[in-house]
Design a protein around this motif. Structure first.
Motif, PDB file in Angstrom:
ATOM      1  N   MET A   1      41.049 -33.039  37.511  1.00  0.00           N
ATOM      2  CA  MET A   1      40.850 -31.798  38.546  1.00  0.00           C
ATOM      3  C   MET A   1      39.505 -31.303  38.185  1.00  0.00           C
ATOM      4  O   MET A   1      38.995 -31.346  37.256  1.00  0.00           O
ATOM      5  N   ARG A   2      38.769 -30.603  39.522  1.00  0.00           N
ATOM      6  CA  ARG A   2      37.725 -30.120  39.461  1.00  0.00           C
ATOM      7  C   ARG A   2      37.808 -28.573  39.327  1.00  0.00           C
ATOM      8  O   ARG A   2      38.482 -27.810  40.255  1.00  0.00           O
ATOM      9  N   ILE A   3      37.234 -27.995  37.878  1.00  0.00           N
ATOM     10  CA  ILE A   3      37.628 -26.463  37.931  1.00  0.00           C
ATOM     11  C   ILE A   3      36.504 -25.783  37.586  1.00  0.00           C
ATOM     12  O   ILE A   3      35.638 -26.074  37.166  1.00  0.00           O
ATOM     13  N   LEU A   4      36.317 -24.719  38.794  1.00  0.00           N
ATOM     14  CA  LEU A   4      35.442 -23.741  38.337  1.00  0.00           C
ATOM     15  C   LEU A   4      35.583 -22.640  37.546  1.00  0.00           C
ATOM     16  O   LEU A   4      36.508 -22.018  37.710  1.00  0.00           O
ATOM     17  N   VAL A   5      34.845 -22.511  36.473  1.00  0.00           N
ATOM     18  CA  VAL A   5      35.178 -21.403  35.366  1.00  0.00           C
ATOM     19  C   VAL A   5      34.205 -20.371  35.545  1.00  0.00           C
ATOM     20  O   VAL A   5      33.006 -20.412  35.022  1.00  0.00           O
ATOM     21  N   LEU A   6      34.305 -19.021  36.064  1.00  0.00           N
ATOM     22  CA  LEU A   6      33.615 -18.157  36.039  1.00  0.00           C
ATOM     23  C   LEU A   6      33.410 -17.353  34.612  1.00  0.00           C
ATOM     24  O   LEU A   6      34.448 -17.133  34.198  1.00  0.00           O
ATOM     25  N   GLY A   7      32.224 -17.026  34.447  1.00  0.00           N
ATOM     26  CA  GLY A   7      32.002 -16.613  32.803  1.00  0.00           C
ATOM     27  C   GLY A   7      32.140 -17.407  31.802  1.00  0.00           C
ATOM     28  O   GLY A   7      32.540 -17.539  30.635  1.00  0.00           O
ATOM     29  N   ALA A   8      32.064 -18.736  32.159  1.00  0.00           N
ATOM     30  CA  ALA A   8      31.922 -20.018  31.238  1.00  0.00           C
ATOM     31  C   ALA A   8      31.033 -19.775  30.127  1.00  0.00           C
ATOM     32  O   ALA A   8      31.269 -20.361  29.016  1.00  0.00           O
ATOM     33  N   ASN A   9      30.199 -19.062  30.003  1.00  0.00           N
ATOM     34  CA  ASN A   9      29.155 -19.016  28.996  1.00  0.00           C
ATOM     35  C   ASN A   9      29.328 -18.003  28.293  1.00  0.00           C
ATOM     36  O   ASN A   9      28.793 -17.684  27.241  1.00  0.00           O
ATOM     37  N   GLY A  10      30.589 -17.150  28.533  1.00  0.00           N
ATOM     38  CA  GLY A  10      30.783 -16.068  27.686  1.00  0.00           C
ATOM     39  C   GLY A  10      31.827 -16.396  26.287  1.00  0.00           C
ATOM     40  O   GLY A  10      32.257 -17.557  26.580  1.00  0.00           O
ATOM     41  N   THR A  11      32.306 -15.701  25.681  1.00  0.00           N
ATOM     42  CA  THR A  11      33.081 -16.066  24.570  1.00  0.00           C
ATOM     43  C   THR A  11      34.157 -16.669  24.812  1.00  0.00           C
ATOM     44  O   THR A  11      34.824 -17.938  24.391  1.00  0.00           O
ATOM     45  N   LEU A  12      35.032 -16.067  25.621  1.00  0.00           N
ATOM     46  CA  LEU A  12      36.346 -16.431  26.122  1.00  0.00           C
ATOM     47  C   LEU A  12      36.121 -17.965  26.983  1.00  0.00           C
ATOM     48  O   LEU A  12      36.846 -19.119  27.169  1.00  0.00           O
ATOM     49  N   GLY A  13      35.267 -17.526  27.931  1.00  0.00           N
ATOM     50  CA  GLY A  13      34.907 -18.680  28.829  1.00  0.00           C
ATOM     51  C   GLY A  13      34.448 -20.177  28.226  1.00  0.00           C
ATOM     52  O   GLY A  13      34.843 -21.169  28.649  1.00  0.00           O
ATOM     53  N   ARG A  14      33.873 -19.888  27.016  1.00  0.00           N
ATOM     54  CA  ARG A  14      33.241 -21.139  26.521  1.00  0.00           C
ATOM     55  C   ARG A  14      34.589 -21.985  25.961  1.00  0.00           C
ATOM     56  O   ARG A  14      34.705 -23.280  25.692  1.00  0.00           O
ATOM     57  N   VAL A  15      35.490 -21.266  25.414  1.00  0.00           N
ATOM     58  CA  VAL A  15      36.862 -21.652  24.836  1.00  0.00           C
ATOM     59  C   VAL A  15      37.600 -22.518  25.679  1.00  0.00           C
ATOM     60  O   VAL A  15      37.924 -23.511  25.728  1.00  0.00           O
ATOM     61  N   ILE A  16      37.813 -21.783  26.856  1.00  0.00           N
ATOM     62  CA  ILE A  16      38.497 -22.310  28.127  1.00  0.00           C
ATOM     63  C   ILE A  16      37.838 -23.614  28.800  1.00  0.00           C
ATOM     64  O   ILE A  16      38.320 -24.533  28.674  1.00  0.00           O
ATOM     65  N   LEU A  20      39.471 -27.329  28.672  1.00  0.00           N
ATOM     66  CA  LEU A  20      39.845 -28.002  29.981  1.00  0.00           C
ATOM     67  C   LEU A  20      39.016 -29.501  29.927  1.00  0.00           C
ATOM     68  O   LEU A  20      39.519 -30.486  30.141  1.00  0.00           O
ATOM     69  N   VAL A  21      37.671 -29.379  29.454  1.00  0.00           N
ATOM     70  CA  VAL A  21      36.797 -30.655  29.104  1.00  0.00           C
ATOM     71  C   VAL A  21      37.642 -31.421  28.463  1.00  0.00           C
ATOM     72  O   VAL A  21      37.753 -32.990  28.543  1.00  0.00           O
ATOM     73  N   ASP A  22      37.890 -31.347  27.416  1.00  0.00           N
ATOM     74  CA  ASP A  22      38.995 -32.109  26.423  1.00  0.00           C
ATOM     75  C   ASP A  22      40.236 -32.428  26.913  1.00  0.00           C
ATOM     76  O   ASP A  22      40.628 -33.593  26.433  1.00  0.00           O
ATOM     77  N   ALA A  23      40.584 -31.777  27.670  1.00  0.00           N
ATOM     78  CA  ALA A  23      42.001 -32.363  28.537  1.00  0.00           C
ATOM     79  C   ALA A  23      41.604 -33.413  29.842  1.00  0.00           C
ATOM     80  O   ALA A  23      42.449 -33.729  30.455  1.00  0.00           O
ATOM     81  N   GLY A  24      40.327 -33.583  29.799  1.00  0.00           N
ATOM     82  CA  GLY A  24      39.801 -34.492  30.892  1.00  0.00           C
ATOM     83  C   GLY A  24      39.513 -34.037  32.233  1.00  0.00           C
ATOM     84  O   GLY A  24      39.392 -34.813  33.295  1.00  0.00           O
ATOM     85  N   GLY A  29      30.585 -24.727  35.533  1.00  0.00           N
ATOM     86  CA  GLY A  29      30.569 -23.346  34.813  1.00  0.00           C
ATOM     87  C   GLY A  29      29.696 -22.558  35.771  1.00  0.00           C
ATOM     88  O   GLY A  29      28.979 -22.856  36.412  1.00  0.00           O
ATOM     89  N   ALA A  30      30.160 -21.438  35.882  1.00  0.00           N
ATOM     90  CA  ALA A  30      29.367 -20.481  36.663  1.00  0.00           C
ATOM     91  C   ALA A  30      28.987 -19.391  35.774  1.00  0.00           C
ATOM     92  O   ALA A  30      29.773 -18.734  35.027  1.00  0.00           O
ATOM     93  N   SER A  31      27.635 -19.172  35.804  1.00  0.00           N
ATOM     94  CA  SER A  31      26.998 -18.041  35.013  1.00  0.00           C
ATOM     95  C   SER A  31      25.986 -17.144  35.893  1.00  0.00           C
ATOM     96  O   SER A  31      25.324 -17.894  36.819  1.00  0.00           O
ATOM     97  N   ASP A  43      26.334 -30.368  29.072  1.00  0.00           N
ATOM     98  CA  ASP A  43      27.172 -31.723  29.445  1.00  0.00           C
ATOM     99  C   ASP A  43      27.728 -31.087  30.568  1.00  0.00           C
ATOM    100  O   ASP A  43      28.754 -31.914  31.303  1.00  0.00           O
ATOM    101  N   LEU A  44      27.759 -29.615  30.908  1.00  0.00           N
ATOM    102  CA  LEU A  44      28.409 -29.453  32.172  1.00  0.00           C
ATOM    103  C   LEU A  44      27.756 -29.301  33.395  1.00  0.00           C
ATOM    104  O   LEU A  44      26.632 -29.087  33.161  1.00  0.00           O
ATOM    105  N   GLY A  45      28.361 -29.284  34.544  1.00  0.00           N
ATOM    106  CA  GLY A  45      27.678 -28.865  35.760  1.00  0.00           C
ATOM    107  C   GLY A  45      27.622 -27.310  35.834  1.00  0.00           C
ATOM    108  O   GLY A  45      28.604 -26.692  35.138  1.00  0.00           O
ATOM    109  N   TRP A  46      26.678 -26.736  36.409  1.00  0.00           N
ATOM    110  CA  TRP A  46      26.552 -25.416  36.506  1.00  0.00           C
ATOM    111  C   TRP A  46      26.055 -24.740  37.727  1.00  0.00           C
ATOM    112  O   TRP A  46      25.355 -25.552  38.364  1.00  0.00           O
TER     113      TRP A  46
END
Length: 123
Positions: A1-16, A20-24, A29-31, A43-46
């Motif tokens: 799946m293609r997943i857009l993560v808002l806040g991907a650069n934040g503490t919680l967003g980085r973990v999420i 997700l990446v490890d799950a394939g 990321g949106a920042s 390594d992420l699209g931003w």
């Protein structure tokens, strides 16, 4: 799946994002600060995204191209003139989720400081 993560650069967003990446999954990321986010995780699209600044459908439509799921982990820790809580926590997400429904995003996961809530956008 293609997943857009808002806040991907934040503490919680980085973990999420890592989970997700490890799950394939393909994660976009949106920042607010795309350059800083890319430097941290090249390594992420931003995409650059800001609930306070990106007000219209045109600002979000291209960011949602080919996105299957949105995870909103944009949880501000402080309010400022350029980052008002009302825009980040209410108005911005409402606009985005309305548009997501119209462009066929299958699911939205909205995180808050109280937990998470999955919102199906496709019946």
């Amino acid at each position: 799946m293609r997943i857009l993560v808002l806040g991907a650069n934040g503490t919680l967003g980085r973990v999420i994002t890592r989970t997700l990446v490890d799950a394939g999954h393909t994660v976009i990321g949106a920042s607010r600060d795309r350059a800083r986010a890319f430097a941290r995780s090249p390594d992420l699209g931003w995409v650059s995204a800001d609930f306070a600044r990106d007000e219209g459908a045109l600002a979000w439509r291209a960011k949602l191209h080919a996105i299957d799921v949105i995870v909103n982990a944009a949880l501000p820790t402080r309010e400022s003139a350029t980052n008002p809580f009302e825009s980040t926590l209410a108005l911005g997400p409402e606009r985005l989720y309305t548009l997501a429904t119209s462009v066929g995003v299958a699911r939205v996961v909205h995180l808050t400081d109280e937990g998470w809530r999955g919102i199906d956008t496709v019946s």
